[in-house]
Write a protein that holds these residues in place. Sequence first.
Motif, PDB file in Angstrom:
ATOM      1  N   GLY B  53     -97.894 -14.048  40.019  1.00  0.00           N
ATOM      2  CA  GLY B  53     -98.752 -14.857  39.164  1.00  0.00           C
ATOM      3  C   GLY B  53     -97.939 -15.531  38.065  1.00  0.00           C
ATOM      4  O   GLY B  53     -98.163 -16.701  37.733  1.00  0.00           O
ATOM      5  N   ALA B  56     -95.869 -18.418  39.520  1.00  0.00           N
ATOM      6  CA  ALA B  56     -96.745 -19.517  39.906  1.00  0.00           C
ATOM      7  C   ALA B  56     -97.222 -20.258  38.659  1.00  0.00           C
ATOM      8  O   ALA B  56     -97.263 -21.497  38.626  1.00  0.00           O
ATOM      9  CB  ALA B  56     -97.933 -18.996  40.700  1.00  0.00           C
ATOM     10  N   GLN B  57     -97.563 -19.479  37.651  1.00  0.00           N
ATOM     11  CA  GLN B  57     -98.009 -20.085  36.388  1.00  0.00           C
ATOM     12  C   GLN B  57     -96.876 -20.905  35.779  1.00  0.00           C
ATOM     13  O   GLN B  57     -97.081 -22.015  35.298  1.00  0.00           O
ATOM     14  CB  GLN B  57     -98.407 -18.959  35.444  1.00  0.00           C
ATOM     15  CG  GLN B  57     -99.230 -19.396  34.251  1.00  0.00           C
ATOM     16  CD  GLN B  57     -99.635 -18.186  33.424  1.00  0.00           C
ATOM     17  OE1 GLN B  57    -100.079 -17.172  33.955  1.00  0.00           O
ATOM     18  NE2 GLN B  57     -99.471 -18.277  32.122  1.00  0.00           N
ATOM     19  N   MET B  61     -98.797 -24.135  38.362  1.00  0.00           N
ATOM     20  CA  MET B  61     -99.847 -24.177  39.380  1.00  0.00           C
ATOM     21  C   MET B  61    -101.237 -23.956  38.791  1.00  0.00           C
ATOM     22  O   MET B  61    -102.230 -24.022  39.506  1.00  0.00           O
ATOM     23  CB  MET B  61     -99.552 -23.157  40.469  1.00  0.00           C
ATOM     24  CG  MET B  61     -98.238 -23.456  41.164  1.00  0.00           C
ATOM     25  SD  MET B  61     -97.793 -22.218  42.373  1.00  0.00           S
ATOM     26  CE  MET B  61     -98.655 -22.876  43.779  1.00  0.00           C
ATOM     27  N   ASP B  63    -104.724 -23.066  37.709  1.00  0.00           N
ATOM     28  CA  ASP B  63    -105.783 -22.174  38.181  1.00  0.00           C
ATOM     29  C   ASP B  63    -105.444 -21.491  39.497  1.00  0.00           C
ATOM     30  O   ASP B  63    -106.032 -20.479  39.860  1.00  0.00           O
ATOM     31  CB  ASP B  63    -107.089 -22.962  38.369  1.00  0.00           C
ATOM     32  CG  ASP B  63    -107.714 -23.273  37.021  1.00  0.00           C
ATOM     33  OD1 ASP B  63    -107.242 -22.691  36.020  1.00  0.00           O
ATOM     34  OD2 ASP B  63    -108.652 -24.097  36.975  1.00  0.00           O
ATOM     35  N   LEU B  64    -104.519 -22.097  40.199  1.00  0.00           N
ATOM     36  CA  LEU B  64    -104.152 -21.533  41.491  1.00  0.00           C
ATOM     37  C   LEU B  64    -103.260 -20.291  41.327  1.00  0.00           C
ATOM     38  O   LEU B  64    -103.186 -19.445  42.224  1.00  0.00           O
ATOM     39  CB  LEU B  64    -103.411 -22.613  42.305  1.00  0.00           C
ATOM     40  CG  LEU B  64    -103.557 -22.545  43.816  1.00  0.00           C
ATOM     41  CD1 LEU B  64    -105.021 -22.608  44.212  1.00  0.00           C
ATOM     42  CD2 LEU B  64    -102.773 -23.697  44.448  1.00  0.00           C
ATOM     43  N   ALA B  65    -102.597 -20.232  40.163  1.00  0.00           N
ATOM     44  CA  ALA B  65    -101.585 -19.190  39.949  1.00  0.00           C
ATOM     45  C   ALA B  65    -102.099 -17.775  40.212  1.00  0.00           C
ATOM     46  O   ALA B  65    -101.450 -17.011  40.945  1.00  0.00           O
ATOM     47  CB  ALA B  65    -101.017 -19.309  38.541  1.00  0.00           C
ATOM     48  N   TRP B  67    -104.370 -16.790  42.129  1.00  0.00           N
ATOM     49  CA  TRP B  67    -104.567 -16.596  43.578  1.00  0.00           C
ATOM     50  C   TRP B  67    -103.250 -16.356  44.282  1.00  0.00           C
ATOM     51  O   TRP B  67    -103.168 -15.570  45.226  1.00  0.00           O
ATOM     52  CB  TRP B  67    -105.294 -17.797  44.193  1.00  0.00           C
ATOM     53  CG  TRP B  67    -106.738 -17.861  43.763  1.00  0.00           C
ATOM     54  CD1 TRP B  67    -107.304 -18.781  42.940  1.00  0.00           C
ATOM     55  CD2 TRP B  67    -107.774 -16.938  44.114  1.00  0.00           C
ATOM     56  NE1 TRP B  67    -108.630 -18.500  42.738  1.00  0.00           N
ATOM     57  CE2 TRP B  67    -108.958 -17.378  43.457  1.00  0.00           C
ATOM     58  CE3 TRP B  67    -107.828 -15.790  44.907  1.00  0.00           C
ATOM     59  CZ2 TRP B  67    -110.168 -16.713  43.573  1.00  0.00           C
ATOM     60  CZ3 TRP B  67    -109.035 -15.130  45.021  1.00  0.00           C
ATOM     61  CH2 TRP B  67    -110.192 -15.589  44.366  1.00  0.00           C
ATOM     62  N   ILE B  68    -102.208 -17.055  43.814  1.00  0.00           N
ATOM     63  CA  ILE B  68    -100.868 -16.773  44.357  1.00  0.00           C
ATOM     64  C   ILE B  68    -100.522 -15.313  44.089  1.00  0.00           C
ATOM     65  O   ILE B  68     -99.979 -14.605  44.942  1.00  0.00           O
ATOM     66  CB  ILE B  68     -99.809 -17.690  43.700  1.00  0.00           C
ATOM     67  CG1 ILE B  68    -100.133 -19.170  43.941  1.00  0.00           C
ATOM     68  CG2 ILE B  68     -98.406 -17.339  44.205  1.00  0.00           C
ATOM     69  CD1 ILE B  68    -100.014 -19.610  45.378  1.00  0.00           C
ATOM     70  N   PHE B 130    -107.270 -14.581  35.815  1.00  0.00           N
ATOM     71  CA  PHE B 130    -108.529 -15.221  36.206  1.00  0.00           C
ATOM     72  C   PHE B 130    -109.433 -15.421  34.994  1.00  0.00           C
ATOM     73  O   PHE B 130    -109.355 -14.688  34.015  1.00  0.00           O
ATOM     74  CB  PHE B 130    -109.278 -14.339  37.206  1.00  0.00           C
ATOM     75  CG  PHE B 130    -108.702 -14.397  38.592  1.00  0.00           C
ATOM     76  CD1 PHE B 130    -108.795 -15.566  39.339  1.00  0.00           C
ATOM     77  CD2 PHE B 130    -108.090 -13.281  39.149  1.00  0.00           C
ATOM     78  CE1 PHE B 130    -108.273 -15.610  40.619  1.00  0.00           C
ATOM     79  CE2 PHE B 130    -107.567 -13.336  40.430  1.00  0.00           C
ATOM     80  CZ  PHE B 130    -107.658 -14.496  41.168  1.00  0.00           C
ATOM     81  N   TYR B 133    -116.321 -16.842  36.171  1.00  0.00           N
ATOM     82  CA  TYR B 133    -116.969 -18.015  36.722  1.00  0.00           C
ATOM     83  C   TYR B 133    -118.472 -17.766  36.784  1.00  0.00           C
ATOM     84  O   TYR B 133    -118.935 -16.827  37.427  1.00  0.00           O
ATOM     85  CB  TYR B 133    -116.427 -18.291  38.130  1.00  0.00           C
ATOM     86  CG  TYR B 133    -117.123 -19.431  38.813  1.00  0.00           C
ATOM     87  CD1 TYR B 133    -116.878 -20.756  38.430  1.00  0.00           C
ATOM     88  CD2 TYR B 133    -118.051 -19.188  39.829  1.00  0.00           C
ATOM     89  CE1 TYR B 133    -117.526 -21.808  39.053  1.00  0.00           C
ATOM     90  CE2 TYR B 133    -118.704 -20.235  40.457  1.00  0.00           C
ATOM     91  CZ  TYR B 133    -118.440 -21.545  40.068  1.00  0.00           C
ATOM     92  OH  TYR B 133    -119.085 -22.585  40.677  1.00  0.00           O
TER      93      TYR B 133
END
Lengths: 357, 316, 512
Positions: B53, B56-57, B61, B63-65, B67-68, B130, B133
């Motif tokens: 994470g 990725a961050q 990336m 918001d996708l981070a 999830w990675i 996260f 949501y």
Amino acid sequence: MHKLKKIFATDSYIVPLVAILMGFLVGAIVMLVGGYDPVAAYSALFKRVFGSPYDFGEAVREMTPLMLTGLAVAFAFRSGMFNIGADGQVIIGMTAATIVGIKLAALPSFLLVPLAVIAAGLCGGLWAGIAGYLKAKRGINEVITTIMLNWIALFLANFIVRTFLLLPGQNRSEDIPASMSMTFLNSMFDNARLHWGTAIALAAAVFFYVYLWKTKQGYEMRAVGLNPHAAEYAGMNVGRNVVKAMFISGVFAGLAGAGEVLGVFHFQSVFAASPGYGFDGIAVALLGLTHPFGVILAAILYGTLTYGSAGMSFGADVPPELIRIVIGSIIFFIAAQGIVRWVLKPFYLKRKKEKVL
Amino acid sequence: MDVLGQLLNTTLVFSTALIFASLGGIFSERSGVVNIGLEGLMMFGAFAAAVGGYYAQDAGMGDLAPWIGVLCAMAVGIIGSLIHAVASITFKSDQTISGTVINFLAAGSTLYIVKLLFDGSAETPLLDGFTKYAIPVLSKIPIIGEGIFNSYPTTYLAIVMVIVIYFILFKTPFGLRLRAVGEHPSAADTLGVNVNRMRYIGVMMSGMLAGIGGATITLTTTGTFGHNTISGQGFIAIAAMIFGKWNPLGAFGAAVFFGFSQAIRNYVQLFEWSRDIPQEFIFMLPYVLTIIVLVSAVGRSSAPSALGQPYDPSKR
Amino acid sequence: MSAAAPVVELKQITKRFPGIVANDSISLTLKKGEIHALLGENGAGKSTLMNIVFGLYQPDEGSIEVDGKPVIIDNPNKAIELGIGMVHQHFKLVEPFTVTENIVLGMEPKKGLKIDYKSAAEKVRKLSEQYGLQVNPNAKIHDISVGMQQRVEIMKTLYRGADILIFDEPTAVLTPQEITELMAIMKRLVAEGKSIILITHKLKEIMHISDRVTIIRRGKVIDTVNTSETNPNELAEKMVGRGVTFKVDKQAPHVGAPVLKLNNVSSKSKDGVAVLNGLSFEVKAGEILGIAGVDGNGQSELIQAITGLRKIDSGSITMSGQEIANLSPRKITEMNVSHIPEDRHKHGLVLDFTVSENMVLETYYKRPYNQNGFLKKDIINEHARRLVEQFDVRTPSIENNARSLSGGNQQKAIIAREIDKNPTLLIAAQPTRGLDVGAIEFVQKQLIEQRNLGKAVLLISFELDEIMNVSDRIAVIYEGQIVGEVFPQDTNDQELGLMMAGSLKRGGNAGA
């Protein structure tokens, strides 16, 4: 002489030795991958342990609870149970010793210290006995109950220390007047915190061996551990043996707790998290092949490695966590003996061939 | 009545990791392999999510981070579980011991690598992780709206997984075979079901799910991975699995119960009558209750019958 | 029939295990539409051979042809593909699953991702009609009778389209009536074009149903003969390698006073089902009482009740006039009750103890083995050495683990231990199960010798022949009750069979 030869010829001794070597090898590879120098790291490790009398004494101090928790786990194992709860039993032992040590401080120390030690063993035993009882009476898996009892012990001990024994303004109990320290060794080991718990641990190993393999009760316990059904058919009381085995296992762990508070810290802390004695004990028991003398050797190895790992991080800058990888790998290779035998296979074949020639 | 909604919401936050890990335990144990290594597998997951994470961050990336991070956790969880699988299935060693090995190796290797990667630091850098949501419309319902439908995506995923895994286990050929292997491996074998392969899959699924479970802790609760990020959750997950009788729905209920008793800690201070209870007793409660429930309810008959036994075809 | 084409041909199959040659160059031909019996003692190599045919083992030498084509069967899937199915002696059924689930496992019909249970159950129903195998597709295995379970085993092979069926000791757990039904099923299968290999050591069945017999002994084929051209004596001689008498040698009993008395004994299982249901009988000194019955009618529970392993809810159990019901197993043992348990691995021995340790499993706590809490190893070893010699237990040494002994020698060790205690009552549960003829003779001789010495002997067996040959008196157990008591000379298999099935009661006090 013949007997000696037989002992060393069996591969039950070769396999763990090779497993230890392979564990070190894994550690070395991990270090190489991480860009460290394994030779420097391992030598720093051993230098730390054997470098000064103080450090050597402290390493022995580190080994002591490992011996007792290792024996605790091994004893339960021999009786067919997996005691994951040595951690909680140590904590309960500590707390009992602390209570006796502080609240009965008026007693002369030749009474007070044994009393505190006995209380620790007894309470550790009873705590483990709960899991034994639930298994015997209700068939509840001791793995689950001992895990739960670990947490309960942790919070119970914290509650007791905070409510009844607290040193005002601190997160620990008052000082305990009762002491198991071996002060006469202070000059020899540079004030390392050596204490009588080590002697108790060695005696416990001898007791373990004699009890399990030489006495009537030990015979029963082993029978129950190996085949509870046959034991029951033969008229043994399986439930009673289960409780008794857990009790004795818990006594070992409780004694470890006594050594820690009366011999090392001289007070009891409020724990933020599980102190982890029990999990080390599992590792030691498995390393020692659940044999009492094996456990002592394993505790020496484990204690050397963990105490020395600090030296490794000073001396070679290797994170001390590496040593957990080494230990985990050793247990892995001991557990999966098939892998070790597979590695050894070429050697065996060679030996056979030589015989033929 | 805001409090109830919040309590429910916190409960689900704490439960999420336990749900994933106990589902993982079910996969492994239904195939006949005891998995006491859930704790270590969660640790692998939490670690991989924190590291993955973070990178990725770092790579922007956004918001996708996280999830990675989850993907990394799945992968590392599977790799970790393979140690257990190889030792206990291929080499037929004691399953409890090889599970314990996972716990050791996870504790050692994750922190070792963290120190390697982050210049000797004992923790990974803090992540965004996260964000909750809110599901449109549903989140407007009083109490449950706040409680359930305004949660982390991982919580929704956990609930979906409970249903999916229930379906897999009890409605599909794969599930039938997996359960058969855990109940009577030689019966399955003689019908051409590859026992070891099914068990490998079971254990690897448990690695993957426990990995996700660990990931949810770093990605929703702590934001970082250190030595005490995972401290006992794996064992609680085992308890939840047994509690839930090796059934996904039951394990879900048990996990929520444990999550609830963790969440309630923060709320006892709010009421007059409960304020004076020593905090330790509140902390202890779930564990005491577990023992009480085990004593009064669960029979052991629901455990898969071949659980813990290596399969030796020569003894069929 | 002999003109029919061969469907399976085994050519010179050899299989070695460490220490033994299980199959030594075995050749066998199965013709289409025949029932071919494979006769041999326990351990002769029958099961190994069939496991090779079914792909569970690989032969070290030799080849297999199916329908004239050479094949390599390296896993059960391959065997299934070739149309070979096996009905295992110990049923391979998943207990908590339904009949249908067990049958379709591994070859499930699918609808989308789901198992199509509807069409699966339909297929099962069709098969059961076609072959006259009545089962309820939706019943759970643990709820149906042993005979039904066997039908499920057969259906599993038929569902996979097997044309060649191997039956491994299929009658071991059936009543005589169920055996008759099974024979009818087998005939029907053959009529539908299947070919059958029947593994058994029971001569009666072979004479009754098979077309040809292949006899193997110690891994070798001794002979293959047409059933119509042979007789039981000839087969037995070939199987054992020497002349065998079927009658056990024994003199008339000298019956003494009652030793064990059960009066109206009832006991419930955990789920509240009555497993012993007002059961009464007695065993007298100097006689062997045989308990006949189908597995699962309360035999195990009966033994448990007598030996103190199970609580009874009502009734009384007395040993020489003294009440022993609900006493601890230890107390009962001490009243001179010896017990040869049904499951020697699970209940009779601690396999990881040495032979020596096992020999004192019930007496370790007594002098001279135990003195002041410590065990006297020398005395224990000496005791073991004496028993091993006296009862001819073949073991490399008394320090070897019991696990390393053969089944027959393990049983001998148990018998030695139990008889050496000089019991007043000897309980023998399935004492000859899984043993070869030599060991069976040994065990039965020991029982009769004990009876001749004036002991009361209680024999529980599912083998009707054993009950008929060894007992002085027979009690039949059905659903936890004694439904008949007869003398072996006054009865026959058919009558016992009817009683065992619960459809006939006779002489509740025939022995009194």
